[in-house]
Design a protein around this motif. Structure first.
Motif, mmCIF file in Angstrom:
data_model
loop_
_atom_site.group_PDB
_atom_site.id
_atom_site.type_symbol
_atom_site.label_atom_id
_atom_site.label_comp_id
_atom_site.label_asym_id
_atom_site.label_seq_id
_atom_site.Cartn_x
_atom_site.Cartn_y
_atom_site.Cartn_z
ATOM 1 N N UNK A 177 -3.021 -9.443 -9.706
ATOM 2 C CA UNK A 177 -2.902 -10.083 -8.216
ATOM 3 C C UNK A 177 -3.142 -8.945 -7.107
ATOM 4 N N UNK A 178 -4.228 -9.448 -5.950
ATOM 5 C CA UNK A 178 -4.320 -8.686 -5.313
ATOM 6 C C UNK A 178 -3.358 -9.522 -4.102
ATOM 7 N N UNK A 179 -3.012 -8.705 -3.158
ATOM 8 C CA UNK A 179 -2.240 -9.011 -1.995
ATOM 9 C C UNK A 179 -0.937 -9.027 -1.475
ATOM 10 N N UNK A 180 -0.506 -10.120 -0.774
ATOM 11 C CA UNK A 180 1.209 -10.012 -0.713
ATOM 12 C C UNK A 180 1.501 -11.282 -0.713
ATOM 13 N N UNK A 181 2.670 -12.222 -1.431
ATOM 14 C CA UNK A 181 3.417 -13.380 -1.889
ATOM 15 C C UNK A 181 4.517 -13.198 -1.324
ATOM 16 N N UNK A 182 5.351 -14.654 -1.676
ATOM 17 C CA UNK A 182 6.688 -14.845 -1.503
ATOM 18 C C UNK A 182 6.252 -14.897 -3.168
ATOM 19 N N UNK A 183 6.823 -14.487 -3.969
ATOM 20 C CA UNK A 183 7.965 -14.735 -5.200
ATOM 21 C C UNK A 183 9.256 -14.692 -5.541
ATOM 22 N N UNK A 237 2.713 -1.310 3.024
ATOM 23 C CA UNK A 237 3.337 -2.283 2.072
ATOM 24 C C UNK A 237 3.893 -3.261 1.928
ATOM 25 N N UNK A 238 3.579 -4.385 1.568
ATOM 26 C CA UNK A 238 4.357 -6.112 1.194
ATOM 27 C C UNK A 238 6.096 -5.777 1.272
ATOM 28 N N UNK A 239 6.094 -6.799 2.421
ATOM 29 C CA UNK A 239 7.314 -6.644 2.715
ATOM 30 C C UNK A 239 7.710 -8.610 3.718
ATOM 31 N N UNK A 279 6.511 -9.486 -2.708
ATOM 32 C CA UNK A 279 6.047 -8.895 -4.026
ATOM 33 C C UNK A 279 4.647 -8.500 -4.025
ATOM 34 N N UNK A 280 3.902 -7.568 -4.123
ATOM 35 C CA UNK A 280 2.452 -7.550 -4.143
ATOM 36 C C UNK A 280 1.833 -6.700 -4.188
ATOM 37 N N UNK A 281 0.188 -6.301 -3.616
ATOM 38 C CA UNK A 281 -0.361 -4.547 -3.162
ATOM 39 C C UNK A 281 -0.987 -4.837 -1.693
ATOM 40 N N UNK A 282 -0.742 -4.034 -1.479
ATOM 41 C CA UNK A 282 -1.680 -3.956 -0.099
ATOM 42 C C UNK A 282 -3.028 -2.997 -0.226
ATOM 43 N N UNK A 283 -3.738 -3.542 0.820
ATOM 44 C CA UNK A 283 -4.756 -2.569 0.556
ATOM 45 C C UNK A 283 -4.224 -1.267 1.488
ATOM 46 N N UNK A 284 -5.293 -0.596 0.362
ATOM 47 C CA UNK A 284 -4.506 1.467 1.939
ATOM 48 C C UNK A 284 -5.814 2.180 1.361
ATOM 49 N N UNK A 285 -5.810 3.218 2.038
ATOM 50 C CA UNK A 285 -7.170 4.124 2.128
ATOM 51 C C UNK A 285 -6.365 5.777 2.830
ATOM 52 N N UNK A 286 -7.226 6.680 2.394
ATOM 53 C CA UNK A 286 -6.731 7.984 2.886
ATOM 54 C C UNK A 286 -7.955 8.438 3.258
ATOM 55 N N UNK A 287 -8.162 9.091 4.675
ATOM 56 C CA UNK A 287 -9.608 9.670 4.221
ATOM 57 C C UNK A 287 -9.462 11.494 4.959
#
Length: 111
Positions: free
Chosen positions: A14-20, A64-66, A42-50
């Motif tokens: 699962x990718x995204x942020x959801x109510x669980x 973060x998923x909140x 609960x979930x995983x959010x898109x993140x990046x470093x440059x």
């Protein structure tokens, strides 16, 4: 849009942020614990470093998923001592989203 994750969703993919649905034991000194089942984010959010060439040498964008909408809930803990309030307050997620971590209402951890 509200995304709900059911028990049939393969959580590892699962990718995204959801109510669980979430269960925990509510505890505080002077009272017995109480098993509570509620809704949480609960979930995983898109993140990046440059990388950048000057200090701090990296630009981070960590989300973060909140909670974005909550309902304040109250439970009554059993077996409390006479001088201890049996009331236990906790949030119930109505809607979640990916955003920067705010230590005001979320436990933010870095690795």
């Amino acid at each position: 849009a509200v995304v709900c994750v059911s028990m049939t969703t393969p959580l590892q993919s699962f990718r995204g942020c959801a109510v669980r649905e979430f269960s925990f034991v509510a505890q505080k000194p002077g009272c017995k614990g109480l098993h509570i089942t509620t809704e949480a984010c609960w979930g995983r959010c898109h993140t990046w470093e440059r990388p950048i060439i000057e200090p701090p040498y990296i630009h981070r964008h960590h989300r973060v998923c909140t909670y974005s909408r909550i309902r304040h809930m109250t439970a009554r803990l059993p077996g409390c001592l006479p001088n201890v309030s049996p009331l236990y307050h906790y949030p119930m997620a109505l809607q979640c989203h990916c955003t920067f971590c705010s230590m005001e209402d979320t436990e933010c951890q870095t690795f």
